[in-house]
Design a protein around this motif. Sequence first.
Motif, mmCIF file in Angstrom:
data_model
loop_
_atom_site.group_PDB
_atom_site.id
_atom_site.type_symbol
_atom_site.label_atom_id
_atom_site.label_comp_id
_atom_site.label_asym_id
_atom_site.label_seq_id
_atom_site.Cartn_x
_atom_site.Cartn_y
_atom_site.Cartn_z
ATOM 1 N N MET A 74 0.921 -1.145 0.086
ATOM 2 C CA MET A 74 -0.248 -0.109 0.108
ATOM 3 C C MET A 74 0.794 1.294 -0.037
ATOM 4 S SD MET A 74 -3.082 -0.761 -0.114
ATOM 5 C CE MET A 74 -3.863 0.763 0.234
ATOM 6 N N LYS A 75 1.978 1.276 0.763
ATOM 7 C CA LYS A 75 2.891 2.321 0.785
ATOM 8 C C LYS A 75 3.644 2.691 -0.468
ATOM 9 C CE LYS A 75 3.642 2.232 5.871
ATOM 10 N NZ LYS A 75 4.474 1.655 6.785
ATOM 11 N N LYS A 76 3.881 1.530 -1.304
ATOM 12 C CA LYS A 76 4.657 1.808 -2.497
ATOM 13 C C LYS A 76 3.941 2.557 -3.378
ATOM 14 C CE LYS A 76 8.063 -1.820 -2.595
ATOM 15 N NZ LYS A 76 8.171 -3.187 -3.002
ATOM 16 N N SER A 77 2.289 2.452 -3.434
ATOM 17 C CA SER A 77 1.844 3.020 -4.681
ATOM 18 C C SER A 77 1.722 4.572 -4.232
ATOM 19 C CB SER A 77 0.317 2.407 -4.620
ATOM 20 O OG SER A 77 -0.370 2.617 -3.438
ATOM 21 N N SER A 78 1.895 5.469 -5.137
ATOM 22 C CA SER A 78 2.293 6.769 -5.146
ATOM 23 C C SER A 78 1.007 7.361 -4.573
ATOM 24 C CB SER A 78 2.712 7.432 -6.406
ATOM 25 O OG SER A 78 1.800 7.170 -7.449
ATOM 26 N N ARG A 79 -0.412 6.994 -5.194
ATOM 27 C CA ARG A 79 -1.401 7.794 -4.673
ATOM 28 C C ARG A 79 -2.576 6.757 -4.822
ATOM 29 N NH1 ARG A 79 -3.825 13.109 -7.642
ATOM 30 N NH2 ARG A 79 -4.791 13.031 -5.463
ATOM 31 N N CYS A 80 -3.245 6.459 -3.764
ATOM 32 C CA CYS A 80 -4.201 5.441 -3.468
ATOM 33 C C CYS A 80 -5.366 6.053 -3.243
ATOM 34 C CB CYS A 80 -3.707 4.230 -2.429
ATOM 35 S SG CYS A 80 -5.121 2.989 -2.398
ATOM 36 N N VAL A 81 -6.433 5.767 -4.044
ATOM 37 C CA VAL A 81 -7.714 6.442 -3.899
ATOM 38 C C VAL A 81 -8.737 5.146 -3.620
ATOM 39 C CG1 VAL A 81 -9.707 7.711 -4.833
ATOM 40 C CG2 VAL A 81 -7.227 7.895 -5.399
ATOM 41 N N CYS A 82 -9.316 5.068 -2.586
ATOM 42 C CA CYS A 82 -10.244 3.991 -2.013
ATOM 43 C C CYS A 82 -11.749 4.386 -2.447
ATOM 44 C CB CYS A 82 -10.212 3.678 -0.377
ATOM 45 S SG CYS A 82 -8.623 3.133 -0.147
ATOM 46 N N VAL A 83 -12.379 3.738 -3.180
ATOM 47 C CA VAL A 83 -13.567 4.104 -3.671
ATOM 48 C C VAL A 83 -14.785 3.411 -3.083
ATOM 49 C CG1 VAL A 83 -15.038 4.684 -5.939
ATOM 50 C CG2 VAL A 83 -12.425 4.811 -5.946
ATOM 51 N N PRO A 84 -15.634 3.993 -2.222
ATOM 52 C CA PRO A 84 -16.633 3.184 -1.780
ATOM 53 C C PRO A 84 -17.698 2.339 -2.911
ATOM 54 C CG PRO A 84 -16.643 5.299 -0.893
ATOM 55 C CD PRO A 84 -15.878 5.265 -2.055
ATOM 56 N N GLY A 85 -17.974 2.994 -3.886
ATOM 57 C CA GLY A 85 -18.799 2.393 -4.830
ATOM 58 C C GLY A 85 -18.036 2.052 -6.181
ATOM 59 N N PRO A 86 -18.664 1.609 -7.241
ATOM 60 C CA PRO A 86 -18.089 1.030 -8.319
ATOM 61 C C PRO A 86 -17.040 2.268 -8.943
ATOM 62 C CG PRO A 86 -20.261 0.978 -8.388
ATOM 63 C CD PRO A 86 -20.285 1.767 -7.405
ATOM 64 N N VAL A 87 -16.076 1.554 -9.639
ATOM 65 C CA VAL A 87 -15.308 2.426 -10.659
ATOM 66 C C VAL A 87 -15.586 1.915 -11.870
ATOM 67 C CG1 VAL A 87 -13.232 2.790 -11.583
ATOM 68 C CG2 VAL A 87 -13.160 2.875 -9.117
ATOM 69 N N ILE A 88 -16.005 3.099 -12.990
ATOM 70 C CA ILE A 88 -16.576 2.697 -14.122
ATOM 71 C C ILE A 88 -15.287 3.305 -15.057
ATOM 72 C CG2 ILE A 88 -18.117 3.487 -16.029
ATOM 73 C CD1 ILE A 88 -20.130 3.991 -13.546
ATOM 74 N N VAL A 89 -14.923 2.373 -16.038
ATOM 75 C CA VAL A 89 -13.977 2.716 -16.874
ATOM 76 C C VAL A 89 -14.327 3.188 -18.301
ATOM 77 C CG1 VAL A 89 -11.483 1.979 -17.998
ATOM 78 C CG2 VAL A 89 -12.432 0.904 -15.822
ATOM 79 N N GLY A 90 -14.328 4.405 -18.563
ATOM 80 C CA GLY A 90 -14.755 5.014 -19.975
ATOM 81 C C GLY A 90 -16.029 5.490 -19.605
ATOM 82 N N ALA A 91 -16.051 6.984 -20.344
ATOM 83 C CA ALA A 91 -16.981 8.116 -20.206
ATOM 84 C C ALA A 91 -17.765 8.082 -21.538
ATOM 85 C CB ALA A 91 -16.349 9.446 -19.846
ATOM 86 N N GLY A 92 -17.952 6.937 -22.253
ATOM 87 C CA GLY A 92 -18.659 7.083 -23.424
ATOM 88 C C GLY A 92 -19.932 6.871 -22.927
ATOM 89 N N PRO A 93 -20.993 6.719 -24.067
ATOM 90 C CA PRO A 93 -22.488 6.661 -23.594
ATOM 91 C C PRO A 93 -22.666 5.440 -22.568
ATOM 92 C CG PRO A 93 -22.237 6.724 -26.019
ATOM 93 C CD PRO A 93 -20.699 6.649 -25.377
ATOM 94 N N SER A 94 -22.199 4.350 -22.993
ATOM 95 C CA SER A 94 -22.188 2.932 -21.936
ATOM 96 C C SER A 94 -21.925 3.370 -20.562
ATOM 97 C CB SER A 94 -21.267 1.986 -22.289
ATOM 98 O OG SER A 94 -21.608 1.438 -23.535
ATOM 99 N N GLY A 95 -20.472 4.189 -20.333
ATOM 100 C CA GLY A 95 -20.178 4.734 -18.976
ATOM 101 C C GLY A 95 -21.047 5.600 -18.221
ATOM 102 N N LEU A 96 -21.623 6.353 -19.046
ATOM 103 C CA LEU A 96 -22.399 7.354 -18.222
ATOM 104 C C LEU A 96 -23.632 6.938 -17.967
ATOM 105 C CD1 LEU A 96 -21.848 10.332 -21.007
ATOM 106 C CD2 LEU A 96 -21.051 10.245 -18.897
ATOM 107 N N ALA A 97 -24.358 5.857 -19.168
ATOM 108 C CA ALA A 97 -25.380 5.188 -18.520
ATOM 109 C C ALA A 97 -25.314 4.336 -17.410
ATOM 110 C CB ALA A 97 -25.992 4.342 -19.886
#
Length: 434
Positions: free
Chosen positions: A21-44
Amino acid sequence: MDCLREIEGKQAHDPIFMEKMKKSSRCVCVPGPVIVGAGPSGLAAAACLKEKGVPSIVLERSNCIASLWQLKTYDRLSLHLPKQFCELPLMGFPADFPTYPTKQQFVDYLESYAKKFDISPRFNETVAQAEYDATVRFWRVKTVGGKGEEKEYMCRWLVVATGENAEAVVPEIEGSEEFGGDLRHTSLYKSGEEFRGKRVLVVGCGNSGMEVCLDLCNHDARPSLVVRDTVHVLPREMLGKSTFGLSMWLLKWLPMRLVDKFLLIVSWLMLGDTARFGLDRPQLGPLELKNLSGKTPVLDVGTLAKIKSGDIEVFPGIKRLKDHAVEFVNGRSQNFDAIILATGYKSNVPSWLKEREMFSEKDGLPRRPFPNGWKGECGLYAVGFTKRGLLGASMDANRLAADIERCWKAESKHCVCPFLPHFCHNHHHDFGIY
Ligand SMILES: Cc1cc2nc3c(=O)[nH]c(=O)nc-3n(C[C@H](O)[C@H](O)[C@H](O)COP(=O)(O)OP(=O)(O)OC[C@H]3O[C@@H](n4cnc5c(N)ncnc54)[C@H](O)[C@@H]3O)c2cc1C
């Protein structure tokens, strides 16, 4: 969130885990889902989740939403299907939009959609790797920013929305280095304006190739079309209805083969025998072929008339390129100033998702056929990989949101604070933002 409790117990004293954990330069913990891609599908997907009270974050490699539409498509593009089949969930198109909204109207609609559901993607963050870490039962999503900065997101659910069209397919053609003229993929073609008066060869006879040819004609260029495979060309409208809408309606009452027969008869009456112009039809009917192979029929918007009138010449496959010339497999050679490759796109999922169960390494699409390709194991989901356009993406988005909501509600009952302070010890974290 039970698992987080468990992790706390197991990992708090695990020096290897803490070191990782310490090695990673920035770690963001996300309570909900991470969506990869902001096309129509990601937005939907983000909108459907939001509506169910599940917060998510959207990561996008480019600097805008719907980058395929904004940055990689030609100016004259309109939706190929009528607007009622292209709406995203929970918000229709404005009533004053035409049946086939223009590219700009579609982008405006998507901008309003993102605004309405308060979706603010994290732009210029390319997901370089995503892997399930079974020890902590979280997905680790590594991104690279525009200046090379790295980040790691940790999330319980990962939604893949990078699309069937993430990377341009550029075929290797013998002699490419000798050609010397303008040689580019359709993703870099904007308008026929810059080709005025030029001899242009368009390679590929899908919807894009056919439309680019028409656009070139309309700008007084001299286009030719390479047709290597068989293709179904259908009129965009028949009997006063959209061909797509009519097909969907007929499929409610008739078997696919019969609907295909109907489509082919009406097409023959309206367009004539396309084989006479070098466009041989496949053995299977248009719907059956689409269903089996995903190959979309071309919905003609006027290109065929230009082929019939001789304004567009049809050539067979390319043998090799020479200095400003092309030799075809039938032995003919012809001079050209430019070549546009309308050779399609492919998924990029295998390049970044370290998972081989849900997605095929070969084509980067879910292995399970429609309608079952949207859900994998360990909180992995896909949206927009159905080969059924925006309609398919909407179906996926609704399904995954309902599925994640169930899990989210069940888990949050047991958990007051979803994240462990020591998880992000010495690291940046964005609790409360999402
Ligand atoms: C010319 C054209 C016309 C079409 N017309 C229609 C139509 O009329 N009706 C219809 O239903 N369908 C149509 N489609 C098919 C489909 O609906 C569209 O391609 C649609 O844009 C798919 O949306 P998507 O969000 O799944 O993928 P995309 O729009 O491709 O969006 C994916 C996003 O993911 C981002 N991304 C990719 N890799 C990464 C990564 N590693 N990290 C972060 N971000 C990443 C991309 O930058 C992109 O913004 C058309 C397709 C094309 C090419």
